[in-house]
Design a protein around this motif. Structure first.
Motif, PDB file in Angstrom:
ATOM      1  N   ASP A   1       5.413  -7.981  36.157  1.00  6.52           N
ATOM      2  CA  ASP A   1       6.262  -8.321  37.306  1.00  6.52           C
ATOM      3  C   ASP A   1       7.565  -7.545  37.209  1.00  6.52           C
ATOM      4  O   ASP A   1       8.383  -7.791  36.320  1.00  6.52           O
ATOM      5  N   GLU A   2       7.785  -6.594  38.146  1.00  9.42           N
ATOM      6  CA  GLU A   2       8.952  -5.728  38.063  1.00  9.42           C
ATOM      7  C   GLU A   2      10.261  -6.466  38.325  1.00  9.42           C
ATOM      8  O   GLU A   2      11.342  -5.908  38.141  1.00  9.42           O
ATOM      9  N   ASN A   3      10.180  -7.729  38.731  1.00  4.51           N
ATOM     10  CA  ASN A   3      11.381  -8.533  38.922  1.00  4.51           C
ATOM     11  C   ASN A   3      11.783  -9.299  37.653  1.00  4.51           C
ATOM     12  O   ASN A   3      12.783 -10.022  37.653  1.00  4.51           O
ATOM     13  N   ARG A   4      10.976  -9.120  36.597  1.00  2.13           N
ATOM     14  CA  ARG A   4      11.244  -9.848  35.362  1.00  2.13           C
ATOM     15  C   ARG A   4      11.711  -8.906  34.258  1.00  2.13           C
ATOM     16  O   ARG A   4      11.840  -7.700  34.445  1.00  2.13           O
ATOM     17  N   GLU A   5      11.911  -9.446  33.106  1.00  7.10           N
ATOM     18  CA  GLU A   5      12.472  -8.731  31.953  1.00  7.10           C
ATOM     19  C   GLU A   5      11.610  -7.538  31.546  1.00  7.10           C
ATOM     20  O   GLU A   5      10.375  -7.596  31.584  1.00  7.10           O
ATOM     21  N   MET A   6      12.275  -6.465  31.120  1.00 11.09           N
ATOM     22  CA  MET A   6      11.579  -5.309  30.587  1.00 11.09           C
ATOM     23  C   MET A   6      11.402  -5.481  29.076  1.00 11.09           C
ATOM     24  O   MET A   6      12.383  -5.587  28.340  1.00 11.09           O
ATOM     25  N   LEU A   7      10.156  -5.537  28.626  1.00  9.26           N
ATOM     26  CA  LEU A   7       9.848  -5.636  27.204  1.00  9.26           C
ATOM     27  C   LEU A   7       9.580  -4.250  26.637  1.00  9.26           C
ATOM     28  O   LEU A   7       9.401  -3.277  27.374  1.00  9.26           O
ATOM     29  N   THR A   8       9.545  -4.162  25.310  1.00 11.42           N
ATOM     30  CA  THR A   8       9.162  -2.926  24.639  1.00 11.42           C
ATOM     31  C   THR A   8       7.651  -2.946  24.447  1.00 11.42           C
ATOM     32  O   THR A   8       7.073  -3.978  24.092  1.00 11.42           O
ATOM     33  N   ARG A   9       7.011  -1.826  24.699  1.00 12.77           N
ATOM     34  CA  ARG A   9       5.569  -1.697  24.465  1.00 12.77           C
ATOM     35  C   ARG A   9       5.322  -0.512  23.538  1.00 12.77           C
ATOM     36  O   ARG A   9       5.828   0.587  23.792  1.00 12.77           O
ATOM     37  N   ILE A  10       4.569  -0.728  22.488  1.00 16.67           N
ATOM     38  CA  ILE A  10       4.151   0.362  21.609  1.00 16.67           C
ATOM     39  C   ILE A  10       2.637   0.523  21.735  1.00 16.67           C
ATOM     40  O   ILE A  10       1.881  -0.438  21.624  1.00 16.67           O
ATOM     41  N   TYR A  11       2.221   1.769  21.983  1.00 16.71           N
ATOM     42  CA  TYR A  11       0.806   2.112  22.053  1.00 16.71           C
ATOM     43  C   TYR A  11       0.348   2.710  20.729  1.00 16.71           C
ATOM     44  O   TYR A  11       1.110   3.374  20.027  1.00 16.71           O
TER      45      TYR A  11
ATOM     46  N   GLY B   1      -7.384   2.653  22.642  1.00 13.46           N
ATOM     47  CA  GLY B   1      -6.474   2.215  21.594  1.00 13.46           C
ATOM     48  C   GLY B   1      -6.044   0.771  21.774  1.00 13.46           C
ATOM     49  O   GLY B   1      -6.862  -0.117  22.030  1.00 13.46           O
ATOM     50  N   PHE B   2      -4.752   0.535  21.665  1.00 11.82           N
ATOM     51  CA  PHE B   2      -4.199  -0.813  21.785  1.00 11.82           C
ATOM     52  C   PHE B   2      -2.716  -0.707  22.112  1.00 11.82           C
ATOM     53  O   PHE B   2      -2.122   0.375  22.038  1.00 11.82           O
ATOM     54  N   TYR B   3      -2.121  -1.841  22.476  1.00 15.11           N
ATOM     55  CA  TYR B   3      -0.676  -1.908  22.619  1.00 15.11           C
ATOM     56  C   TYR B   3      -0.214  -3.326  22.347  1.00 15.11           C
ATOM     57  O   TYR B   3      -1.030  -4.260  22.285  1.00 15.11           O
ATOM     58  N   TYR B   4       1.081  -3.490  22.156  1.00 14.70           N
ATOM     59  CA  TYR B   4       1.677  -4.823  22.072  1.00 14.70           C
ATOM     60  C   TYR B   4       2.980  -4.799  22.851  1.00 14.70           C
ATOM     61  O   TYR B   4       3.754  -3.840  22.753  1.00 14.70           O
ATOM     62  N   ASP B   5       3.200  -5.846  23.651  1.00  8.97           N
ATOM     63  CA  ASP B   5       4.471  -6.024  24.365  1.00  8.97           C
ATOM     64  C   ASP B   5       5.311  -7.035  23.600  1.00  8.97           C
ATOM     65  O   ASP B   5       4.816  -8.121  23.245  1.00  8.97           O
ATOM     66  N   PHE B   6       6.566  -6.700  23.356  1.00  8.73           N
ATOM     67  CA  PHE B   6       7.412  -7.594  22.574  1.00  8.73           C
ATOM     68  C   PHE B   6       8.882  -7.356  22.890  1.00  8.73           C
ATOM     69  O   PHE B   6       9.264  -6.370  23.532  1.00  8.73           O
ATOM     70  N   ARG B   7       9.701  -8.270  22.426  1.00  6.81           N
ATOM     71  CA  ARG B   7      11.149  -8.165  22.590  1.00  6.81           C
ATOM     72  C   ARG B   7      11.765  -7.970  21.212  1.00  6.81           C
ATOM     73  O   ARG B   7      11.493  -8.750  20.293  1.00  6.81           O
TER      74      ARG B   7
ATOM     75  N   PRO C   1      12.963  -9.136  11.898  1.00 11.07           N
ATOM     76  CA  PRO C   1      12.588 -10.561  11.879  1.00 11.07           C
ATOM     77  C   PRO C   1      12.819 -11.304  13.200  1.00 11.07           C
ATOM     78  O   PRO C   1      12.169 -12.317  13.444  1.00 11.07           O
ATOM     79  N   GLY C   2      13.689 -10.823  14.062  1.00  9.24           N
ATOM     80  CA  GLY C   2      13.952 -11.527  15.319  1.00  9.24           C
ATOM     81  C   GLY C   2      12.989 -11.185  16.438  1.00  9.24           C
ATOM     82  O   GLY C   2      13.110 -11.719  17.545  1.00  9.24           O
ATOM     83  N   ALA C   3      12.020 -10.336  16.177  1.00 10.83           N
ATOM     84  CA  ALA C   3      11.093  -9.898  17.227  1.00 10.83           C
ATOM     85  C   ALA C   3      10.251 -11.057  17.741  1.00 10.83           C
ATOM     86  O   ALA C   3       9.829 -11.928  16.978  1.00 10.83           O
ATOM     87  N   LYS C   4      10.012 -11.066  19.057  1.00 10.72           N
ATOM     88  CA  LYS C   4       9.136 -12.046  19.683  1.00 10.72           C
ATOM     89  C   LYS C   4       8.068 -11.300  20.484  1.00 10.72           C
ATOM     90  O   LYS C   4       8.359 -10.281  21.108  1.00 10.72           O
ATOM     91  N   PHE C   5       6.833 -11.849  20.482  1.00  7.32           N
ATOM     92  CA  PHE C   5       5.688 -11.104  20.991  1.00  7.32           C
ATOM     93  C   PHE C   5       5.043 -11.777  22.196  1.00  7.32           C
ATOM     94  O   PHE C   5       4.945 -12.994  22.262  1.00  7.32           O
ATOM     95  N   PHE C   6       4.611 -10.917  23.138  1.00  7.18           N
ATOM     96  CA  PHE C   6       3.937 -11.399  24.351  1.00  7.18           C
ATOM     97  C   PHE C   6       2.424 -11.223  24.189  1.00  7.18           C
ATOM     98  O   PHE C   6       1.750 -12.115  23.701  1.00  7.18           O
TER      99      PHE C   6
END
Length: 608
Positions: free
Chosen positions: A180-190, A72-78, A59-64
């Protein structure tokens, strides 16, 4: 009849949620099938389905962002699990199970529109949504919802989750926020999705086969190349086996270039920044380059070879009688790749291009483009690749007059059209200095790879004030054709390894023959064979370790050596060899001279 999942008008996909029969009269239907347009809608929607499942599980997940991509597809999220761990490959099955529940629920996917200000207020406590909104211009903003999930999105989407039955999540990766490699690393699922089960299963089969063929895995097993953190990311180290294979390709191409009238040249790997300013690289490509200072003067390490070849052209006065001039170089270049996108030999920071530049009169463009395409055809056929072509046009970030670009682009189209070549168009995909033809090869798994390129450039000759004296003794401006066939040795070799599953053609195999003497008494004859092979420029190794015969043969098999010779008493006595041919999958007894002749026949099976 298949269900309608969207429409298309004037090249734009309109989902059923957005379709207005009176406004969108004349739109064509997009049916629920595996067409390109249908898959784009299905896969984009499947990304949202995955996000809804993740929301339900965590439930705490946030999406970019979560776009459809080529396959296919992917989603970047925290997200962080309750135990504090990050999501991993083991969590994909759980997410898939929840996605299937949501498909069975047959949830409608709805669209609502609001002002940007209203959406900013709605998601004021969600920093990733705020990041998305920064990238959206003022005006109407759409939100798509299904079940308990909603996200800012321009669509298009299927009307209901029931159309998302055939999907597979493929892998978990990391992705920097906004790239941007200077910013936060998110999780990506393909993941990927299709309109039927059979197509999905075939895609999964290809993914599994691709894992077996991964050039990083095979490169390690075959001892071709390695990477070392102490050296640096994206900097491949070629081991003896890989260097032998690579040198064979280089040698073949060198001979063919000379036969086709190319002259070898070599430019420096580091040039003053002033040269890059003239060329336009400093303004348009600086973020991809490495710079340093020497004696208070700024220098740039070359990301391309074109400026060096321009200087070769400028080294003496040129006449129209000299043209076309063809210069080629195995040019080592360096480009700053972000750490998140590097991948084996496919994306590296140092690589070598089989680069060439042709300086010619405008009237010679067509004939030289066709000669290059003939060269491409010969090389690709000998390596066993099918290929297609695509013309890439003027990008947003470009130098030069638009009319000049139009002339250059039409020159490429005319060369292809008049000779019946089929090609696609990649709008905006050209280099910053000129349009190009991209050569895209298809491997054994039907994957497409962009390798070679042909570029028509009026801009750099103008910027460097290149000239030649015409038949009226007047100075004219030449045209510059940029050309690479393999693209880079690194990338091409990686593709070739995966295409052949490591079973490299005999003519470039790192070790073409392994000689296995059964006992110590047979080693003298083994060395005699090796000497004869070396004189014929055939690379061989003798496996004489204190190991069992079967283990030594298995080692040669694992290294994917094309030919294995087993030498025992009979072979020594009769001057024969017991041959195991991996490519032909045969075993035979041959006289030594007969075997040596066979190796020469194998080399002649290709015709460069």
């Amino acid at each position: 009849m298949s269900d309608i999942i969207a429409y298309k008008k004037d090249g734009v996909i309109i989902d059923t949620q957005s379709y207005d029969a009176s406004r969108d009269a004349g739109a064509s239907e997009i049916l629920y099938d595996n067409s390109k347009d249908a898959l784009e809608v299905i896969r984009h929607s499947c990304a949202h389905l995955m996000a809804e499942a993740i929301t339900a599980l965590y439930p705490g997940a946030k999406f970019f962002v979560g776009p459809a991509i080529e396959d296919g597809f992917y989603y970047d999220f925290r997200v962080t699990k309750e135990n504090g761990e990050k999501l991993g490959e083991n969590d994909l099955e759980t997410i898939e199970k929840k996605m299937k529940e949501l498909v069975d629920a047959k949830l409608d996917i709805t669209k609502t529109c609001s002002t940007k200000a209203e959406v900013l207020a709605k998601f004021k406590n969600d920093d990733l949504k705020q990041e998305v909104l920064k990238r959206i211009p003022e005006g109407e903003v759409s939100i798509y919802s299904q079940g308990n999930f909603e996200d800012i999105c321009r669509g298009p989407h299927v009307p209901n989750t029931k159309f998302l039955r055939f999907f597979k999540l493929t892998r978990v990766a990391g992705a920097y926020l906004g790239g941007d490699e200077n910013r936060e690393m998110l999780t990506r699922i393909y993941g990927t999705a299709y309109a039927d089960k059979a197509s999905l299963l075939e895609h999964i089969r290809i993914i599994e086969e691709a894992k077996k063929r991964d050039h990083r895995k095979l490169g390690n097993e075959m001892k071709l190349f390695t990477f070392d953190d102490e050296i640096g990311a994206g900097l491949p180290i070629w081991l003896p086996n890989g260097a032998r294979m690579r040198s064979k390709i280089e040698k073949i191409l060198f001979v063919v270039h000379r036969r086709r009238g190319y002259e070898p040249v070599r430019g420096p790997e580091i040039l003053k920044a002033d040269a890059w300013k003239i060329s336009g690289h400093y303004t348009n490509y600086k973020e991809n380059m490495y710079f340093t200072n020497i004696d208070e003067q700024e220098y740039g390490i070359k990301p391309m070879n074109c400026v060096g070849h321009i200087k070769v052209y400028q080294s003496e006065l040129r006449s129209y009688r000299d043209l076309p001039l063809k210069f080629f170089e195995y040019g080592v270049v360096h480009r700053h790749e972000k750490s998140g996108v590097m991948h084996g030999l496919f994306r590296v920071r140092e690589f070598t291009q089989d680069d060439a530049h042709i300086f010619c009169m405008p009237s010679q463009i067509k004939e030289n483009v066709l000669e290059i395409l003939s060269f491409v055809d010969n090389i690709m056929k000998n390596f066993g690749f099918e290929y297609e072509m695509e013309i890439s046009t003027r990008p947003d970030k470009a130098i030069g007059d638009e009319n000049v670009w139009a002339v250059a682009t039409n020159a490429l189209k005319e060369a292809l059209d008049e000779n019946g070549f089929k090609y696609g168009i990649d709008e905006g995909g050209g280099a910053f200095y000129g349009p190009k033809i991209d050569i895209k090869i298809t491997d054994a798994l039907k994957r497409k790879w962009q390798c070679g390129t042909v570029q028509v450039d009026f801009n750099l000759p103008e910027r460097f004030e290149l000239g030649y004296i015409d038949e009226n003794n007047e100075k004219q401006r030449p045209v510059m054709l940029h050309r690479a066939i393999l693209g880079s040795f690194e990338r091409f070799i990686g593709i070739l390894i995966e295409h052949t599953a490591g079973e490299l053609p005999f003519f470039i195999a790192p070790t073409q023959v392994v000689v296995v003497p059964i006992s110590e008494s047979h080693e003298k004859y083994a060395k005699e064979i090796q000497t004869k092979l070396r004189n014929l420029e055939i690379d061989s190794e003798i496996y004489s370790k204190n190991e069992s015969l079967n283990k030594r043969i298995r080692t040669a098999e694992k290294a994917r050596v094309p030919m294995i010779l087993v030498i025992g008493d009979s072979e020594v006595e009769n001057k024969t060899v017991a041959l195991r041919d991996r490519r032909a999958r045969t075993q035979s007894q041959l006289g030594l001279d007969e075997f040596l002749d066979l190796t020469q026949q194998k080399l002649k099976e290709v015709n460069f």
